[in-house]
Design a protein around this motif. Structure first.
Motif, PDB file in Angstrom:
ATOM      1  N   HIS A 156     -75.803 -29.760 -25.571  1.00 12.19           N
ATOM      2  CA  HIS A 156     -75.599 -29.047 -26.830  1.00 12.19           C
ATOM      3  C   HIS A 156     -76.634 -27.927 -26.934  1.00 12.19           C
ATOM      4  O   HIS A 156     -77.807 -28.124 -26.627  1.00 12.19           O
ATOM      5  CB  HIS A 156     -75.731 -29.986 -28.026  1.00 12.19           C
ATOM      6  CG  HIS A 156     -74.572 -30.914 -28.193  1.00 12.19           C
ATOM      7  ND1 HIS A 156     -73.385 -30.537 -28.794  1.00 12.19           N
ATOM      8  CD2 HIS A 156     -74.409 -32.200 -27.815  1.00 12.19           C
ATOM      9  CE1 HIS A 156     -72.543 -31.563 -28.784  1.00 12.19           C
ATOM     10  NE2 HIS A 156     -73.136 -32.588 -28.182  1.00 12.19           N
ATOM     11  N   GLY A 157     -76.173 -26.750 -27.362  1.00  8.73           N
ATOM     12  CA  GLY A 157     -77.094 -25.626 -27.527  1.00  8.73           C
ATOM     13  C   GLY A 157     -76.926 -24.538 -26.485  1.00  8.73           C
ATOM     14  O   GLY A 157     -77.435 -23.432 -26.647  1.00  8.73           O
ATOM     15  N   VAL A 158     -76.208 -24.828 -25.428  1.00 10.50           N
ATOM     16  CA  VAL A 158     -75.870 -23.837 -24.397  1.00 10.50           C
ATOM     17  C   VAL A 158     -74.373 -23.922 -24.141  1.00 10.50           C
ATOM     18  O   VAL A 158     -73.827 -25.014 -23.986  1.00 10.50           O
ATOM     19  CB  VAL A 158     -76.641 -24.090 -23.084  1.00 10.50           C
ATOM     20  CG1 VAL A 158     -75.963 -23.395 -21.906  1.00 10.50           C
ATOM     21  CG2 VAL A 158     -78.070 -23.592 -23.201  1.00 10.50           C
ATOM     22  N   SER A 159     -73.729 -22.769 -24.113  1.00  4.36           N
ATOM     23  CA  SER A 159     -72.298 -22.713 -23.789  1.00  4.36           C
ATOM     24  C   SER A 159     -72.119 -21.989 -22.473  1.00  4.36           C
ATOM     25  O   SER A 159     -72.710 -20.920 -22.258  1.00  4.36           O
ATOM     26  CB  SER A 159     -71.518 -21.976 -24.896  1.00  4.36           C
ATOM     27  OG  SER A 159     -71.557 -22.705 -26.103  1.00  4.36           O
ATOM     28  N   THR A 160     -71.330 -22.568 -21.599  1.00  4.25           N
ATOM     29  CA  THR A 160     -71.071 -21.968 -20.297  1.00  4.25           C
ATOM     30  C   THR A 160     -69.603 -22.174 -19.946  1.00  4.25           C
ATOM     31  O   THR A 160     -68.876 -22.870 -20.656  1.00  4.25           O
ATOM     32  CB  THR A 160     -71.998 -22.573 -19.224  1.00  4.25           C
ATOM     33  OG1 THR A 160     -71.913 -21.823 -18.032  1.00  4.25           O
ATOM     34  CG2 THR A 160     -71.617 -24.015 -18.945  1.00  4.25           C
ATOM     35  N   THR A 161     -69.152 -21.578 -18.871  1.00  2.99           N
ATOM     36  CA  THR A 161     -67.748 -21.724 -18.498  1.00  2.99           C
ATOM     37  C   THR A 161     -67.554 -22.984 -17.665  1.00  2.99           C
ATOM     38  O   THR A 161     -68.442 -23.362 -16.881  1.00  2.99           O
ATOM     39  CB  THR A 161     -67.245 -20.511 -17.695  1.00  2.99           C
ATOM     40  OG1 THR A 161     -67.873 -20.494 -16.417  1.00  2.99           O
ATOM     41  CG2 THR A 161     -67.550 -19.207 -18.426  1.00  2.99           C
ATOM     42  N   PRO A 162     -66.420 -23.649 -17.790  1.00  2.00           N
ATOM     43  CA  PRO A 162     -66.168 -24.834 -16.958  1.00  2.00           C
ATOM     44  C   PRO A 162     -66.232 -24.537 -15.465  1.00  2.00           C
ATOM     45  O   PRO A 162     -66.713 -25.378 -14.686  1.00  2.00           O
ATOM     46  CB  PRO A 162     -64.763 -25.258 -17.396  1.00  2.00           C
ATOM     47  CG  PRO A 162     -64.646 -24.782 -18.813  1.00  2.00           C
ATOM     48  CD  PRO A 162     -65.383 -23.481 -18.830  1.00  2.00           C
ATOM     49  N   LEU A 163     -65.768 -23.347 -15.051  1.00  2.00           N
ATOM     50  CA  LEU A 163     -65.769 -23.033 -13.622  1.00  2.00           C
ATOM     51  C   LEU A 163     -67.180 -22.998 -13.065  1.00  2.00           C
ATOM     52  O   LEU A 163     -67.450 -23.572 -11.997  1.00  2.00           O
ATOM     53  CB  LEU A 163     -65.059 -21.701 -13.367  1.00  2.00           C
ATOM     54  CG  LEU A 163     -65.056 -21.220 -11.911  1.00  2.00           C
ATOM     55  CD1 LEU A 163     -64.424 -22.263 -10.997  1.00  2.00           C
ATOM     56  CD2 LEU A 163     -64.336 -19.879 -11.780  1.00  2.00           C
ATOM     57  N   GLN A 164     -68.119 -22.353 -13.772  1.00  2.00           N
ATOM     58  CA  GLN A 164     -69.454 -22.303 -13.208  1.00  2.00           C
ATOM     59  C   GLN A 164     -70.177 -23.646 -13.339  1.00  2.00           C
ATOM     60  O   GLN A 164     -71.114 -23.916 -12.585  1.00  2.00           O
ATOM     61  CB  GLN A 164     -70.272 -21.163 -13.809  1.00  2.00           C
ATOM     62  CG  GLN A 164     -70.558 -21.221 -15.278  1.00  2.00           C
ATOM     63  CD  GLN A 164     -71.103 -19.887 -15.782  1.00  2.00           C
ATOM     64  OE1 GLN A 164     -70.506 -19.263 -16.636  1.00  2.00           O
ATOM     65  NE2 GLN A 164     -72.237 -19.442 -15.259  1.00  2.00           N
ATOM     66  N   THR A 165     -69.715 -24.507 -14.240  1.00  2.00           N
ATOM     67  CA  THR A 165     -70.226 -25.875 -14.272  1.00  2.00           C
ATOM     68  C   THR A 165     -69.849 -26.589 -12.985  1.00  2.00           C
ATOM     69  O   THR A 165     -70.664 -27.304 -12.379  1.00  2.00           O
ATOM     70  CB  THR A 165     -69.660 -26.628 -15.481  1.00  2.00           C
ATOM     71  OG1 THR A 165     -69.983 -25.923 -16.685  1.00  2.00           O
ATOM     72  CG2 THR A 165     -70.213 -28.040 -15.552  1.00  2.00           C
TER      73      THR A 165
END
Length: 577
Positions: free
Chosen positions: A412-421
């Motif tokens: 929680h607190g950081v949003s990123t793309t599923p692909l780069q995850t």
């Protein structure tokens, strides 16, 4: 002799005397004069013919070297007919190709009866904009488009009408045989056959659009562009995502299958999607590409990276334990566990039980700056570099404080793309190398040239162990596929609604690798705001995202060349009945 007779004799002698006195050259002069006149006439006639044919020949040469006149906004015919390369999957299956078509145009200055022309056209094209067409045909222009990309049947019907001033111009239309199967990867083109999304836009960006703009393209077939996508795997992934969205009554679902050694994307889908043959559907908000163009708080899947960070720092070992007996209160917020054990937990237990408290204590031990640096090194905080144009930039706090580091530790607190995850997870399974994702074929040797070592090999071995333990003993049990040794981590994140976290809206994910003893592929599935499949059932990632991953792996593993293993020694057991 009479008088009259004498006169006649005298006149006769006088006559012959006059004729006999002419010189022989007199007749020759007359003949030469007539020949000279004849020659003059012939020269004049030949000169006239030469001049006439010279004018005709000159005009033909002029027409041949002069470029076609451009009227209105229509480019030359050869530019309209410029080819686009076919797009193929890794096995040569056609994903996109050109088909010939025609477009209807009018020359308003040649239209005899505007009302009749509009009425006749409307009889073939019932959805024709009558007012707009009437306005075009009544204008003083020399060219107006009336309808782009007609069907052969429509063309024949309009030809039969025999309307003066109406014509057809050959064009090419992009056709996608698979429809929506890989729409967010392939993208689509506009009415002028120019790529405006996905790999279609990428292809134009490699120079095709510039060549087309200056008229340097041709109608000759171009070398096909082969992608890393496996159409078989892509189709299976999409089918399972569609089923998951319906089964769990979710807003959306998405997934990706990634080769951890090359960075090749073998399949990626986001549901709902659209049919690129009808690209207007791409404008609908719900049809966005959530896998690379959307950013989300990935929830407990981020504990994968927090744990890897702690192990890689050397400050934490698998045998260490942390106090998870009580909640953590900081900055007015209380951090607690969803399924609290209220005891001291070992690192594997923190991972298996998905303890927020235990994970937060590991992040606190490593420190704020080291935490931020590690996630940056893993590529989770910066915009991902790949061929696909639709890539979102992750979000993070402007200033990292202790409360930020603690909440980010559990997603929680950081949003990123599923692909780069998925890409970052691949680095924790392939020996520690972060490899940029690609939608084009790439060998392991080529991948090594762009790879960056981000974690120690020992950290990779520890993470493989934890991934497997979470499937055998933790929240990922429903992802297990007999024979394929699956490992992974669940993530159930509360969604932000009106600026606050909502307890009844979730973004679920399951991040997996298989076969975990010797990982080859990452499979990530996300489910946006799922509901219980049946009354009384849960709606966490372990009950929707994880089983969806299991279904994808069970159907694609053989296609990907992964052999199943059974028995204690890993050898297949052959049984007869």
């Amino acid at each position: 002799m009479s008088f009259l007779s004498r006169i006649m004799v005298v006149k006769s002698k006088a006559h012959f005397s006059a004729g006999g006195n002419r010189a022989p050259g007199a007749f020759e002069g007359t003949r030469k004069k007539k020949q000279s006149q004849t020659k003059s006439r012939l020269v004049i006639m030949m000169s006239a013919f030469v001049m006439a044919y010279g004018v005709i020949g000159g005009r033909l040469v002029q027409f041949g070297v002069t470029s076609p006149e451009e009227v209105s906004s229509i480019p030359p015919a050869d530019r309209l007919m410029a080819s686009r390369p076919d797009i193929l999957d890794r096995n040569g299956e056609v994903l996109a190709t050109d088909v010939r078509t025609v477009s209807l145009y009018a020359e308003p200055h040649k239209i005899v009866d505007v009302d009749e022309a509009v009425e006749l056209l409307n009889s073939v094209l019932p959805d024709l904009d009558v007012k707009g067409t009437y306005k075009k045909l009544s204008s003083k222009s020399h060219f107006q488009w009336l309808r782009r990309q007609l069907t052969p049947k429509q063309q024949n019907q309009i030809l039969a009408l025999g309307i003066p001033g109406i014509g057809f111009r050959p064009e090419k239309r992009r056709f996608y045989p698979g429809g929506p199967t890989a729409s967010h990867i392939i993208g689509h083109v506009n009415i002028d056959n120019r790529g405006i999304a996905g790999m279609e836009k990428y292809i134009d960006g490699q120079g095709l659009a510039d060549l087309a703009a200056v008229g340097m393209t041709s109608n000759a077939p171009l070398e096909p562009v082969r992608l890393s996508i496996d159409l078989r795997v892509q189709n299976i992934l999409r089918e399972e995502l569609v089923a998951a969205k319906d089964r769990y009554h979710a807003l959306a679902a998405g997934g990706v299958v990634l080769n951890i050694h090359t960075g090749e994307v073998l399949a990626m889908a986001s549901i709902p999607d659209y049919d690129p043959n009808n690209p207007v559907q791409a404008l609908e908000k719900d049809n966005m590409n959530r896998m690379s163009a959307g950013t989300f708080e990935m929830g407990s899947t981020f504990k994968t990276f927090t744990t890897a960070m702690a192990l890689d720092s050397g400050k934490v070992k698998l045998s260490d334990s942390f106090d998870a007996r009580n909640s953590i209160t900081i900055g007015g917020f209380t951090i607690h566990d969803f399924h609290a054990k209220h005891r001291i937990l070992s690192v594997p237990e923190i991972f298996i039980y998905s303890s927020n408290v235990g994970t937060a204590r590991m992040a606190d031990l490593v420190g704020i700056e080291a935490h931020k640096h590690f996630l940056t090194r893993m590529g989770l905080l910066s915009r991902m570099q790949t061929e696909l144009p639709e890539v979102a930039t992750p979000t993070q706090p402007k200033v990292w404080k202790k409360i930020n580091s603690i909440t980010i530790s559990f997603g929680h607190g950081v949003s990123t793309t599923p692909l780069q995850t998925a890409v970052a997870a691949a680095a924790l399974m392939n020996g520690g190398k972060l490899i940029p994702p690609t939608f084009l074929p790439r060998t392991e040797e080529q991948a090594d040239q762009v790879a960056e070592q981000v974690v120690k090999p020992s950290t990779v071995e520890d993470m493989k162990t934890l991934f497997r333990m979470n499937v055998t003993n933790g929240s990922g049990k429903s992802a297990e596929v007999p024979g394929f040794v699956v490992g992974g981590k669940t993530g159930t994140a509360e969604k932000v609604v009106n600026g606050r976290y909502s307890s009844d809206q979730r973004f679920n994910a399951f991040l997996s690798a298989f076969p975990i003893d010797k990982p080859e592929y990452i499979v990530l599935v996300v489910v946006d705001n799922p509901q219980p499949e049946k009354p009384g059932m849960g709606a966490t990632a372990g009950s929707n995202a994880a089983p969806t991953v299991g279904k994808v792996i069970s159907r694609t593993a053989a296609l990907l060349g992964v052999k199943p293993k059974f028995g204690p020694d890993g050898n297949a057991l052959l049984m007869s009945y």
